[in-house]
Design a protein around this motif. Structure first.
Motif, PDB file in Angstrom:
ATOM      1  N   TYR A 121       0.823  -1.203   0.000  1.00 43.92           N
ATOM      2  CA  TYR A 121       0.000   0.000   0.000  1.00 43.92           C
ATOM      3  C   TYR A 121       0.860   1.258   0.000  1.00 43.92           C
ATOM      4  O   TYR A 121       2.006   1.250   0.446  1.00 43.92           O
ATOM      5  N   SER A 122       0.264   2.339  -0.476  1.00 45.28           N
ATOM      6  CA  SER A 122       0.841   3.668  -0.336  1.00 45.28           C
ATOM      7  C   SER A 122      -0.031   4.423   0.666  1.00 45.28           C
ATOM      8  O   SER A 122      -1.128   3.960   1.012  1.00 45.28           O
ATOM      9  N   ARG A 124      -1.888   6.730   0.104  1.00 43.78           N
ATOM     10  CA  ARG A 124      -3.151   7.098  -0.560  1.00 43.78           C
ATOM     11  C   ARG A 124      -4.188   5.988  -0.506  1.00 43.78           C
ATOM     12  O   ARG A 124      -5.389   6.261  -0.555  1.00 43.78           O
ATOM     13  N   ASP A 125      -3.735   4.721  -0.441  1.00 44.89           N
ATOM     14  CA  ASP A 125      -4.709   3.630  -0.529  1.00 44.89           C
ATOM     15  C   ASP A 125      -4.653   2.639   0.635  1.00 44.89           C
ATOM     16  O   ASP A 125      -5.337   1.617   0.614  1.00 44.89           O
ATOM     17  N   SER A 175       4.321   9.978   5.724  1.00 48.65           N
ATOM     18  CA  SER A 175       3.259   8.973   5.776  1.00 48.65           C
ATOM     19  C   SER A 175       2.153   9.377   6.739  1.00 48.65           C
ATOM     20  O   SER A 175       0.955   9.265   6.426  1.00 48.65           O
ATOM     21  N   ALA A 178      -0.135  12.307   5.421  1.00 48.34           N
ATOM     22  CA  ALA A 178      -1.101  11.880   4.407  1.00 48.34           C
ATOM     23  C   ALA A 178      -2.251  11.096   5.035  1.00 48.34           C
ATOM     24  O   ALA A 178      -3.426  11.295   4.687  1.00 48.34           O
ATOM     25  N   ARG A 182      -6.364  12.091   5.404  1.00 45.24           N
ATOM     26  CA  ARG A 182      -7.422  11.182   4.935  1.00 45.24           C
ATOM     27  C   ARG A 182      -8.405  10.880   6.059  1.00 45.24           C
ATOM     28  O   ARG A 182      -9.621  10.866   5.857  1.00 45.24           O
TER      29      ARG A 182
END
Length: 234
Positions: A121-122, A124-125, A175, A178, A182
């Motif tokens: 995973y990044s 973002r996901d 990390s 971000a 979210r």
């Protein structure tokens, strides 16, 4: 009323209005839904910068695993951030990494290992459907084999240059930033529960007040002393 809330109300008048406002504003944005685990981080600059990023981004708990290295903080880099956090150290077991992971998993956390060597995973996901513990290792060797094997998922930051990895404190900041954004834009109940806010509020009040122990003794006396029946409400 629970003890922490009663104690917080007792201590409030001894704190300036400006600091009380800051406490409440920070509490409203604090979270334990995301938590950070640092395994054998020993460079004082990196150790301190990690704490500073966690505090700035509203992450309340930092779990510190000390298998081979002792965790030391540089106060000039941390800028006082450590006193607003809960630092939970693991340094007494035969396998401190396993103890930390098992404890977090029992609390409902998904264990996510950050590593540049595994495609997964990044930020973002990465799923955020349950509380998430992010594990970070040293720059030299990364996370231990134990931590990587115990992880439920892996996280890799995007990199577009020749260098193999980011500085550890930069990895935490990128990390976590971000994922926090979210989380805050989601409908997930990520804030501290009321009873958790009460406990953290008292913790912060103690660190602001110079004579908090004396004030708490006074609070305990007032709570324990029986009230005069003549003063009872009718």
């Amino acid at each position: 009323m629970n003890r922490n809330r009663a104690l917080a109300e007792f201590l409030n008048p001894f704190i300036t209005p400006n600091k009380r406002e800051k406490i409440e504003a920070a509490l409203a944005l604090r979270t334990r839904y995301l938590t950070v685990v640092l395994e054998d981080i020993f460079q004082p600059h990196n150790a301190s910068a990690c704490l500073r990023s966690c505090e700035c981004l509203g992450v309340q708990d930092v779990h510190i695993i000390e298998n081979r290295n002792q965790y030391n903080v540089n106060p000039d880099v941390a800028m006082g951030s450590a006193k607003w956090l809960n630092l939970r150290r693991y340094n007494r077991a035969a396998n401190n990494t396993l103890e930390c992971i098992q404890r977090l998993r029992a609390q409902g956390y998904r264990i996510v290992a950050t590593t540049p060597n595994v495609d997964s995973y990044s930020p973002r996901d990465l799923p955020l459907d349950q509380p998430t513990a992010l594990l970070y290792g040293t720059e030299e060797i990364g996370l231990s084999a134990e931590a990587l094997a115990q992880a439920d998922a892996h996280l890799k930051l995007p990199m577009y240059g020749f260098t193999q990895s980011y500085n550890i404190s930069v990895t935490v900041a990128i990390s976590l930033s971000a994922l926090v954004e979210r989380l805050r834009s989601s409908e997930i109940a990520w804030q501290l529960r009321p009873e958790e806010q009460d406990a953290v509020r008292v913790q912060w009040q103690r660190r602001i007040l110079k004579h908090s122990e004396e004030l708490e003794r006074r609070f305990e006396r007032e709570v324990s002393e029986p009230r005069d029946p003549r003063h009872r409400e009718s």
